[in-house]
Design a protein around this motif. Sequence first.
Motif: not given
Length: 520
Positions: A227-235, A239-248, A358-365
Amino acid sequence: MDESKKVLNLSETAKLMRVSAKTLRELARSKRVPCQKVGREWRFLLPSLERWLAGQMDTSRLAESAEAYGQASLFQPEATTDDKTAAPGFGDTAFTKNRREPLHRWVPWIAGFSAAFVEEVLSKAVSGDPADATVLDPFAGVGTTLVEGLKHGYNVVGFEINPYAALACEVKLTCVGCRLKPLTEAINKLEDLRRNPWLKQAQPRSKPPGNFKSKRPFFSPAVEREVLLLQDFISEQTHSFVKNVLKVALGSVMVSFSNYSYEPSLSTRSAAGKNDIEHADVIGGFCDKLWEIAADIGFIQRHMKRFEHTPTAAIHRRSYLDSSSLLPPCSVDALVTSPPYLNNYHYVRNTRPQLHWLDLINGNSELRKLEEDSFGRFWQTVRSAPPVGLDLDLPELQQVLECIRKQNPEKGTYGGSGWANYAATYFNDCDRFFRVTRRVMKPGAWVVVVIGNNIVQGVHVETDRFLAQIGELHGFSVQGMHRVRRKRTGSSIVNSSVRAGFTRRQTELHETAVEFRAPE
Ligand SMILES: C[S@@+](CC[C@H](N)C(=O)[O-])C[C@H]1O[C@@H](n2cnc3c(N)ncnc32)[C@H](O)[C@@H]1O
């Protein structure tokens, strides 16, 4: 590789595999070979077939991924014992049929309703030139209403507070105008990577999200490394559209190879009587999902060519209840939606893996803010607050809330008082919903809301009937209440008159499409 050679039909695949078409059809039907049904035809992706033929993908993973992609659990409502057929005139409101539909199949979502249902409602509710019509879904989920609206050429606008669901909507709505090539290039690169022997020892640069805690390790060490290797690949994607598709795509499949599962709430596999997952073909499963998404993007792009106009499409990642500045008054022709039910299904907690990984949230607050802004909040958020009053004048509902409040006082906020707070907050938000909706709907426009009834602390709450009454308080006229799905029966207290004592009765749980027309 020539892109057109990647998708094979049944006879091409049978020839390749040296079996008869009949045998292959059987294998396809029983999901023992990687394939998809597109309309009435079977389609096979060459890279998946090659992996399968080479013995790198086993059929149990196929069966497992079929389960994860919708047949049993992921984000799906509890399996019901006696789902009956829908009322005439309304198709399947449940998500079930979406599991095979282009775009809708990307991410199954709880209480997602079927594309066929939305299509049917829209064809009745909107007349005139689609280019001039706007369809709204204030609780868009993963975008069933919005995608169907767009497919019919309507302008669509949605609100979705959950960042993962909103991202899925965004990709579905923007993919119409995006180039497919950068995406297929990225998938091919990933397929190459997967075949590279280096992968076995590769050490990822990405780290697991710091704020994400789980009772059991969410992934086994071997799965986590992939999963972390996939995270490397995504980061690495520029191309922002490609990045978003990979996250979805990653968000859609990640729980299927974790030590958790949706039952339908997120819980450990062991609690559900399943074994933990030590090893999985993470990158393979991810690539399969990506090819599915790529094929669907091709489909929608071809489909949209039939329109001379380009419909507008917007998804707002925020609460509909605070949306006044974003929608012009009297601008919406039809609203089709399904808000959260009064069953305390915790969308935020159940998507914690996606939000954090997927880094969609910034902390617990930020997570807490999401809970606070969610429709009805959640029992956990309001149970300990001072008693919550009803902001609207509906004596019968008031009585039901009082009845809930009196239940199980020995349990403190875990008893009636906590649940009455939750139910009162929920109905206050129904009131806010109609206040916002009244402003944005065109006079006489249709509003269709799919909602269930509930048993709260043993008390039957006719949520659908109360919703209809709250709509009437705001000047909406109720056109019909269609029982679209019967679920199961539960035992409930029916007598809301406390002095008369309690009577227990079997209560049917169901879902209703409540049809309104906006004030003229
Ligand atoms: C029942 S689901 C909708 C499913 C949708 N019909 C579909 O087919 O995917 C309800 C959705 O409302 C969202 N939601 C909750 N509170 C919200 C709010 N205040 N504003 C916008 N969306 C909200 C939840 O995150 C959830 O995705």
